[in-house]
Structure formats: C-alpha cells, structure tokens
Design an enzyme around this catalytic site. Structure first.
Site, PDB file in Angstrom:
ATOM      1  N   TYR A 128       0.830  -1.212   0.000  1.00 57.30           N
ATOM      2  CA  TYR A 128       0.000   0.000   0.000  1.00 57.30           C
ATOM      3  C   TYR A 128       0.862   1.259   0.000  1.00 57.30           C
ATOM      4  O   TYR A 128       1.693   1.467   0.903  1.00 57.30           O
ATOM      5  CB  TYR A 128      -0.892  -0.007   1.226  1.00 57.30           C
ATOM      6  CG  TYR A 128      -2.045   0.964   1.170  1.00 57.30           C
ATOM      7  CD1 TYR A 128      -3.292   0.555   0.707  1.00 57.30           C
ATOM      8  CD2 TYR A 128      -1.902   2.276   1.582  1.00 57.30           C
ATOM      9  CE1 TYR A 128      -4.360   1.431   0.662  1.00 57.30           C
ATOM     10  CE2 TYR A 128      -2.973   3.164   1.542  1.00 57.30           C
ATOM     11  CZ  TYR A 128      -4.200   2.731   1.080  1.00 57.30           C
ATOM     12  OH  TYR A 128      -5.263   3.605   1.044  1.00 57.30           O
ATOM     13  N   TYR A 157      -5.114   5.621  -7.434  1.00 54.04           N
ATOM     14  CA  TYR A 157      -5.341   5.474  -6.004  1.00 54.04           C
ATOM     15  C   TYR A 157      -6.811   5.169  -5.788  1.00 54.04           C
ATOM     16  O   TYR A 157      -7.653   6.052  -5.815  1.00 54.04           O
ATOM     17  CB  TYR A 157      -4.914   6.720  -5.238  1.00 54.04           C
ATOM     18  CG  TYR A 157      -5.066   6.540  -3.749  1.00 54.04           C
ATOM     19  CD1 TYR A 157      -4.364   5.544  -3.085  1.00 54.04           C
ATOM     20  CD2 TYR A 157      -5.925   7.337  -3.001  1.00 54.04           C
ATOM     21  CE1 TYR A 157      -4.501   5.344  -1.721  1.00 54.04           C
ATOM     22  CE2 TYR A 157      -6.077   7.151  -1.637  1.00 54.04           C
ATOM     23  CZ  TYR A 157      -5.358   6.156  -1.007  1.00 54.04           C
ATOM     24  OH  TYR A 157      -5.503   5.966   0.350  1.00 54.04           O
TER      25      TYR A 157
END
Ligand SMILES: [Zn+2]
Lengths: 383, 143
Positions: free
Chosen positions: A288, A338
């Site tokens: 992440y 994103y």
C-alpha cells in the site's frame, strides 16, 4: 483440528473500470460495472452472489449494489473500518465466510470518485472530534501531513533520505509506464523532476503522494473446490490478517511507545504464523503506497528486512523488475491509480495468473497489504 | 482556524488550557498513577476508572515536524508553509503533543525560521487564545 483459511478459497474473478481524473459515471455505477466485470471474468452469474464486503469511505452500500446487479439472497456482508486499511480485509472476511459455509460467492469492491469529488480532509465537521481534536487544530489537516511527521522521524533515526523515497516513487512509476491502464502510462519520472517538484508536506513532495483517481475495482471469491470449475486459473487466499496494535490511535501511532512500528507489524505476525512460507519466499509484493514512506515502513513490518533497514532495502533497484522484491507491478497508488489499495489486490491476482503488464517470471506467491499507519490488513496469495 | 471539538474525555484538557495550564490525564489508583494520552475513561494498565489531571512542567523536545504546503484549508493556506511539531514532554517522554512552534504566543504559525526547526530542540509551552479557545503553542527554550 480447527478450521483454517489456508488455500480454502480463491479469487476467481477480477474487474475494473477505467482510471482517470474525471469519469462521467457515478460512484454507484462504477461499482456496478467493476463488479459485473469481475463476475463475467469468473464466469459466475450475478444472481449467485450471496456475500459482499467493502470498507469505510465507500459511498455505495451493499444494499444498493445487490439490488442493481441482481444478486440473490445475501447471507453475509461486512464493512471494514479505517478506509484504506480495510482493503485486504475484504478478501479476508469473504474468505472466512466462504470457508465456513456462511456464503458461497463473495464480492469485494471499491469505487471512488476522488479525482473529481471532494477531498475527505476538507470535511472538518466529520474530522474534528476525537481523535482530530489532538491534531487538526494545529494544522495536521491531511493524511500527507500526518505521515510526513512519521517520515521525518524515520529519516532522522535511520539516515533515510529523499533519494530512498525517490526509489519507491520511481519503481512504481516504471511499472505504470508499462501498464496502459495506469494513469501515469507514458509519463516517465526522473530524479530531477522528483527533487525539484513542489512540496506537499515537507519532507514529502508531490511525487511522494498517491494519485487522486476516479475508478472502481472488484474481485470474486469462492471455495477452492468451486474455483476449479471457474473460467480463470484460481488464485488462492493463503493467509489473511488484520492489525490494530495495542494502544494504536486513529490515523497514526503518535502515542504508542514506538510510532515507527505500526499496524503492519501486528498484521504481519499473524499473517506469517498462518502461512506455509515466509517473506523470503514472496515472489512479488503489492504494498500500500498512499505515500512513499509507507513502503520502507511496510518492508520492515512484513519482515523483508530488519527494523530501520527499509530505506536501504530500496537501493540498487531492489524494488524494480528483476530486483530482490518487485513491488506494485501495476504502478500502485502512486502511479497506476489510487483506489484505496484495491488495484493492488487485483494486480496480485494478475501476477499469479501470469498476465501482469510487468510480469514477474513464474510468480507463485504474492503479498498484498492495506494502508499502513491506520488499522490495517494484508493477504498472502498463491497460484 | 479549526478549533478543537472536545469529547467528554478530552474536555478537561481544554478547560485547563483556558487557565494556562498544561495538564495530562493520570490514573488516580494509588498503586498505579500512570499518565495516559489521549484521555479516555479508564486506565489501560490497571483498568481503574478513577483519574486526575496532573500539571506538567510545560517543557519538552521536538520529536518530529512537518511543513504543510497548499492545498490546505484557507486559514492555514494563508500561513503556509507553516510548521507542525510533535513534542515529547520532558515529564513523560512517551506522551507527545502535536502543536506549532511560534516566535511568540500570538505570532502566526510560520513565524519561526524553518532553519531553526530541529528534532531534539527544547521547547516550552505557551497558550494562545484562538477565537475564544486557548490552544497550546510552543516556544524554543533558546530563541
Ligand atoms: Zn492505572
């Protein structure tokens, strides 16, 4: 013998919409399109779906999704807390539900209009009460500010530099340059561009931050047994974990004894304990990357190197193709899109199917992680 | 500027701040007495629900800092790039408070030369009235 999640379920379908700064469709429509694409990929009729999982900051409820796609009776649904920390937990929750017979076909998804919609940190009414009363009045307004604070301390303690953070941004950008679906396809990054770009929250510059994106993704989970009859090669959910460390607080760990060992450490301990292999056996990782410093912190947390060694790990092309640990092979949150980390899950599946645009040869194991700093989650996938 | 929106547990902190006192919640169980932050209903060490608010010396060190640049909320953008520091208290180094390093209690958030920002620098609390709410600010011990 207690029940185990290990390889009991598999991801058999993935779907996504386009990624862009601005898409005309609503968040709900994008969610439905990604979910239907994932079900078509699996070759499973939407009427067979009986489980849903999403994570907070998702605007579209499972009620709306189930109604729109024509799901059947739903017997399991969950919504995991802490925004981007929940991405991998959606897979973990569905794997648990399917493995224990609570449901048979699970769908996890994420839909965002963050590229064209409002930025969550501007909603001061929601953000100000606890825990925001201790940070926001002082101008820690955005996640970038909160992570920037950890990044500065990390650099101070371990001699990490902006060049290390650049290594992370560059690896993600290089992979996006190979991925036609990525927002940063055909938009190379140079060290000079990085070093001269504007600051967002010093020490973090523009390229240390993820992309604001419109788009949606979804994946489909069924039992390992059912997976053998699906259209695609199954990608097994080998291990899953969530992590909320003792004395953790909200977005960041400032009040823990050790703010630099975040939720990744907690999730990792459980993840590896349940697995047949360790960090040294991971062929490719999707970590992440809302902000570049999350990569060295996660490399340490998930055991790819020792405490304080995450920055040095990025040297010498370690995160690039052919390196020690290729990461974020679709471009990640920094350069593909994103979408609160869901693209990392689907990219992990692509790698283990052997169809990534930046394919690691013979990749058979993949770690996927959710947001670090917040209560998090992670999964191990295997071919 | 954003003002704190205290919850029930945090209210005493801001009430003491209005009197110019930096106080931190402590367990009131005689055998424990440990400080905790952020405030909460019970002690994570001994689970006592008795608490008191202990006066701090107001001294600390900078644990880390950032300098936010726009895009920001308008009141903050007007002072950007400003600093936000995380101060570890001299009396209890594991307790860290977010704040701003300023040249004087009423000076703007960008009033200290960024070259003076340094992890480990000694700071002292001051209180600033912002729209009727007193918030802690921090001054360098050796300006
Ligand atoms: Zn106690």
């Amino acid at each position: 013998m207690a029940a185990t999640l290990k390889d009991a379920t598999a991801i058999v379908g993935i779907g996504q919409t386009a990624f862009a700064k601005r898409l005309p469709q609503s968040e709900k429509e994008l969610a439905c399109r990604a979910i239907l694409a994932a079900l078509a990929d699996a070759g499973i009729d939407p009427s067979e779906v009986d489980a849903f999982s999403s994570y907070t900051m998702e605007e579209t409820d499972e009620v709306e999704v189930a109604k729109a796609i024509g799901a059947g009776d739903v017997t399991f649904f969950s919504k995991i807390g802490y925004g981007g920390g929940g991405s991998c937990a959606t897979v973990g929750h569905l794997a648990a539900a399917v493995a224990t017979g609570q449901a048979t076909v699970g769908v996890a998804w994420r839909s965002r209009k963050r590229g064209s919609g409002p930025r969550p940190w501007k909603n001061t009414a929601v953000q100000l009460p606890t825990p925001g009363q201790w940070t926001r009045p002082f101008g820690l307004l955005r996640p970038a500010d909160e992570i920037g604070m950890l990044a500065r301390r990390y650099m101070h303690e371990y001699g990490a530099t902006r060049d290390h953070l650049f290594n992370v941004a560059m690896a993600c950008r290089n992979r996006a340059n190979e991925n036609p679906a990525a927002m940063m396809y055909e938009r190379p990054l140079t060290r000079e561009m990085y070093m001269t770009s504007r600051m967002i929250s010093d020490p973090l510059c523009l390229f240390d931050n993820c992309l604001e994106t419109d788009g949606a993704l979804a994946c489909v989970i069924v039992s390992a047994e059912r997976a053998r009859d699906c259209r695609q090669r199954p990608v097994y959910v080998h291990s899953a974990a969530q992590g909320l460390p003792a004395q953790h607080h909200g977005m960041v760990n400032y009040w823990n004894d050790d703010p630099l060992s975040g939720p990744a450490w907690t999730a990792a301990r459980h993840l590896w304990k349940q697995a047949d292999f360790g960090p040294q056996d991971v062929d490719v990782a999707q970590i992440y990357d809302a902000f570049t410093p999350l990569i060295p912190l996660s490399l340490e947390g998930y055991g790819f190197c020792g405490r304080g060694e995450g920055a040095a790990f990025t040297e010498g092309g370690a995160l690039e193709m052919g390196g020690r640990l290729p990461i974020n092979t679709g471009g990640g949150g920094l350069s593909e899109a994103y979408v609160h980390g869901f693209n990392l899950i689907n990219e992990g599946v692509k790698q283990l199917r052997g169809v990534s645009t930046a394919q690691v040869p013979d990749a058979a194991t993949c770690l996927v992680t959710a947001g670090e700093g917040v209560p998090t989650s992670a999964i191990l996938l295997r071919a | 500027m954003l003002l704190p929106v205290p919850d029930e547990d945090g209210t005493p902190f801001w009430e003491y701040a209005a009197r110019g006192e930096l106080r931190v919640q402590a367990c009131a169980a005689p055998a424990c007495g440990r400080l905790r932050f952020p405030p909460r209903p019970c002690c994570p060490h001994c689970r006592s629900f008795d608490s008191e608010w202990r006066l701090m010396s107001g001294r600390g060190r900078i644990w880390s800092y950032v300098r936010p640049h726009p895009p920001l909320l308008p009141a903050y953008a007007a002072q950007a790039p400003y600093n936000v520091i995380l101060v570890e208290l001299a009396d209890a180094p594991h307790i860290r408070l977010a704040g701003n390093l300023v040249a004087s209690p009423d000076a703007p958030l960008d009033s200290v030369d960024p070259a003076r920002l340094r992890i480990g620098a000694r700071v002292q609390v001051a209180f600033t009235d912002t729209g009727g709410t007193a918030v802690p600010r921090w001054l360098l011990e050796r300006p």
